[in-house]
Motif scaffolding. Structure first.
Motif, PDB file in Angstrom:
ATOM      1  N   UNK A 272      -1.928   4.014  10.071  1.00  0.00           N
ATOM      2  CA  UNK A 272      -1.462   5.156   9.278  1.00  0.00           C
ATOM      3  C   UNK A 272      -0.563   6.092  10.053  1.00  0.00           C
ATOM      4  N   UNK A 273      -0.625   7.349   9.701  1.00  0.00           N
ATOM      5  CA  UNK A 273       0.274   8.365  10.250  1.00  0.00           C
ATOM      6  C   UNK A 273      -0.140   8.736  11.673  1.00  0.00           C
ATOM      7  N   UNK A 274       0.807   8.631  12.586  1.00  0.00           N
ATOM      8  CA  UNK A 274       0.477   8.830  14.005  1.00  0.00           C
ATOM      9  C   UNK A 274       0.116  10.275  14.324  1.00  0.00           C
ATOM     10  N   UNK A 275       0.926  11.224  13.840  1.00  0.00           N
ATOM     11  CA  UNK A 275       0.645  12.607  14.220  1.00  0.00           C
ATOM     12  C   UNK A 275      -0.659  13.092  13.609  1.00  0.00           C
TER      13      UNK A 275
ATOM     14  N   UNK B 297       1.264  10.886   5.415  1.00  0.00           N
ATOM     15  CA  UNK B 297      -0.153  10.956   5.799  1.00  0.00           C
ATOM     16  C   UNK B 297      -1.081  10.927   4.594  1.00  0.00           C
ATOM     17  N   UNK B 298      -0.578  10.556   3.441  1.00  0.00           N
ATOM     18  CA  UNK B 298      -1.421  10.435   2.243  1.00  0.00           C
ATOM     19  C   UNK B 298      -1.501   8.971   1.843  1.00  0.00           C
ATOM     20  N   UNK B 299      -2.659   8.393   1.881  1.00  0.00           N
ATOM     21  CA  UNK B 299      -2.873   6.988   1.538  1.00  0.00           C
ATOM     22  C   UNK B 299      -4.200   6.535   2.158  1.00  0.00           C
TER      23      UNK B 299
ATOM     24  N   UNK C 298       4.060  15.180  -1.963  1.00  0.00           N
ATOM     25  CA  UNK C 298       2.691  15.658  -1.776  1.00  0.00           C
ATOM     26  C   UNK C 298       2.149  15.076  -0.481  1.00  0.00           C
ATOM     27  N   UNK C 299       1.783  15.949   0.431  1.00  0.00           N
ATOM     28  CA  UNK C 299       1.223  15.475   1.688  1.00  0.00           C
ATOM     29  C   UNK C 299      -0.035  16.252   2.020  1.00  0.00           C
ATOM     30  N   UNK C 300      -0.831  15.691   2.902  1.00  0.00           N
ATOM     31  CA  UNK C 300      -2.056  16.364   3.312  1.00  0.00           C
ATOM     32  C   UNK C 300      -1.753  17.387   4.386  1.00  0.00           C
TER      33      UNK C 300
END
Lengths: 158, 417
Positions: free
Chosen positions: B337-340, B239-241, B191-193
């Protein structure tokens, strides 16, 4: 190097070392004792405490499912693997013996099923596998038509 | 006797032995869908994609660099003429071949062929229940074909997983979708955003607002706990957190474990390859900023080791962060967190509004951040626009109120071309 985090005894959330109160539930945090040098070194050498499961945003499941020993057991550094051979029960049919795991060598006639295939000795998987259809072998490119891009301009649902 | 170390994604991230253990490889941008949220704007093949022979030559280089697993994507990977040959080559090189697909072209015959070629497992993208999925993927029948793909793969003996891009259109389907997928025999669910990347950058109303994470993250955690009882591994995308009270549950494979986010792994243990040979540290990173070289021009090992575009996360420290992330309690662990995803919102990494801890911290202060579209995207694969971040009262009016499903997938910020 990332900094070690503590756990809040009240809510279980992670907390940075410098905080006096849990950022999640505001419970007071106990003062952290200095880590024993040997334990700290063991952690660095072992690495298990900072292992992560790599994920990218493309949905592949987080284990190597073709290896039956990996299904349901994700801990290369211990955890659910009782004998440390990299495989967990029930796929590992003897999780107290590191010589026994799916894929292990399994000599004939020693009365031990080392490779967890249900028999003593090696069973040729080709003898039980269903051969692929002849028209699929060496089929070359994927058998799909060059489908055009979906261009339906109308809303797809009412 | 040496025990087989088959857990391809489990890595010690401290010691700095950076190598592309986990590779996501776009074989072609050609696709049989034109999804409204697609980060690569897939549909038509790139102008100069790697041929089968060129791709087969890459396989050996990946193995030499220590790749453990390669996820084949597109577009649709099966629309590359060398798809099965590449799967076979990866298997022969002892690199685990995996595929992520929309499933529209996965027939029973292809599923068997994939199995025989050595595919390890396949994740089928299902983005909601039927009405939602078909709307988001802009294709009637897409849900049915995705489900059929899961069935064909299962019948062929290929282990299956599923993945979902979560956003304002489909998040209400999350709980009812789980049993549908469970009953289809999936072993894992990612599950991702939906980040505002590619076509999703043109549809700002589709994207969550940061405060939506206050509701969404606990729901994902609850589903994960339930799925564990069913033997299904639910894992969040990168990218979920991050660092809410559910962090250990979200990031750990087993109940009771204490894994957590350790920062962006792009270029550390992850690598992405675009279908024309461009190499990035993560498949979702913006092409304009993060391509370190092309396989036709430079050796893969040299690109990996020497390109600054791939090395940014290896040397990242708190000093590289900015905004809220710079002052965050978890800054030295999380590193933004997620760079992209951060880049897709603010034009550079190091400050990521899509953070559960950040949303919770602001909510305690009676505040929230609202993303307001600013510059549009260019209209290229893996591009992004930018947003302004407005800090406002937590109970401020929600400008999204009243938008229906049809409106959420409309283009609201036209790309430059």
């Amino acid at each position: 190097m990332t900094q070690p985090l503590a756990s809040c005894p009240a809510c279980g959330g992670f907390t940075p070392a410098a905080l006096a109160a849990c950022p999640h539930c505001d419970a007071a945090l106990p003062a952290r004792r200095p880590r024993h040098l040997a334990r700290a070194l063991a952690s660095l050498i072992g690495g298990g405490a900072v292992a992560i499961t790599l994920m990218a945003c493309y949905g592949a499941m987080p284990h190597h499912a073709n290896d039956p020993g990996a299904v349901g057991c994700y801990h290369e550094y211990g955890g659910g693997d009782g004998d440390g051979d990299g495989h967990c029960a029930p796929q590992d049919c003897n999780d107290t013996n590191a010589m026994v795991f799916p894929g292990a060598e399994d000599p004939d006639l020693d009365s031990i099923d080392q490779n967890c295939d249900g028999v003593d000795g090696w069973r040729d998987p080709g003898a039980v596998a269903t051969p692929p259809p002849a028209d699929v072998v060496d089929a070359g490119p994927a058998p799909v038509e060059p489908t055009p891009i979906a261009t339906d301009p109308s809303p797809p649902t009412p | 006797m040496t025990a087989v170390r088959a857990h391809h994604r489990r890595l010690d991230v401290v010691h700095g032995d950076h190598h592309p253990a986990y590779v996501v490889w776009e074989l072609t941008l050609r696709c049989d869908h034109a999804c409204t949220h697609c980060g690569s704007r897939a549909g038509v093949a790139r102008d100069d994609e790697l041929s089968t022979d060129e791709a087969l030559a890459v396989v050996g280089k990946l193995a030499a660099l220590g790749a453990r697993e390669v996820v084949l994507i597109g577009g649709e990977a099966y629309l590359h003429e060398g798809f099965l040959a590449i799967v076979r080559a990866l298997r022969a090189a002892n690199v685990n071949p995996v595929m992520t697909t929309g499933g529209r072209g996965v027939t029973a015959e292809l599923a068997v062929a994939m199995r025989d070629a050595g595919i390890s497992h396949v994740s089928v993208s299902i983005d909601g229940l039927e009405a939602t999925h078909d709307r988001m993927r802009h294709l009637r029948g897409s849900f049915a074909s995705g489900m059929a793909a899961l069935d064909h793969l299962r019948a062929a003996g290929v282990p299956t997983a599923s993945n979902i891009n979560l956003n304002r259109l489909n998040h209400q389907d999350l709980e009812p979708l789980y049993p549908v997928l469970r009953d289809r025999g999936i072993k894992g669910w990612q599950i991702q955003l939906t980040a505002p990347l590619g076509r999703a950058a043109d549809r700002a109303d589709l994207i969550f607002q940061p405060w939506d994470l206050l509701e969404v993250v606990p729901r994902v955690a609850a589903i994960k706990a339930k799925a564990r009882e069913d033997g299904i591994a639910v894992m969040p995308g990168n990218n979920l957190g991050y660092f809410g009270p559910e962090e250990a549950l979200l990031r750990s494979m087993h109940a009771g474990d204490r894994d957590h986010w350790h920062g962006c792994q792009a270029g550390k243990f992850v690598m992405g390859i675009e279908s024309d040979g461009a190499v990035k540290g993560c498949p979702s990173l913006q092409t304009s900023h993060y391509v370190g070289g092309n396989l036709r021009e430079r050796d893969l090992a040299e690109i990996w080791k020497k390109s600054p575009e791939l090395a940014f996360a290896r040397a990242r420290t708190v000093d590289d962060l900015w905004g809220f992330c710079r002052t965050c309690d978890f800054a030295s662990t999380c590193l933004g967190g997620c760079s992209f995803t951060a880049h897709a919102i603010l034009g550079r990494p190091g400050n990521n509004p899509f953070c559960h801890y950040r949303a919770r911290t602001l909510a305690k202060r009676g505040q929230r951040e609202r993303l307001v579209p600013d510059a549009p995207a260019a209209g290229d694969p893996f591009d992004n626009g930018t947003f302004d971040v407005v800090l406002e009262a937590f109970d401020a009016p929600d400008p999204r109120a009243g938008l229906d499903a049809k409106a959420l997938v409309q283009i609201t910020r036209k790309p430059q071309r």
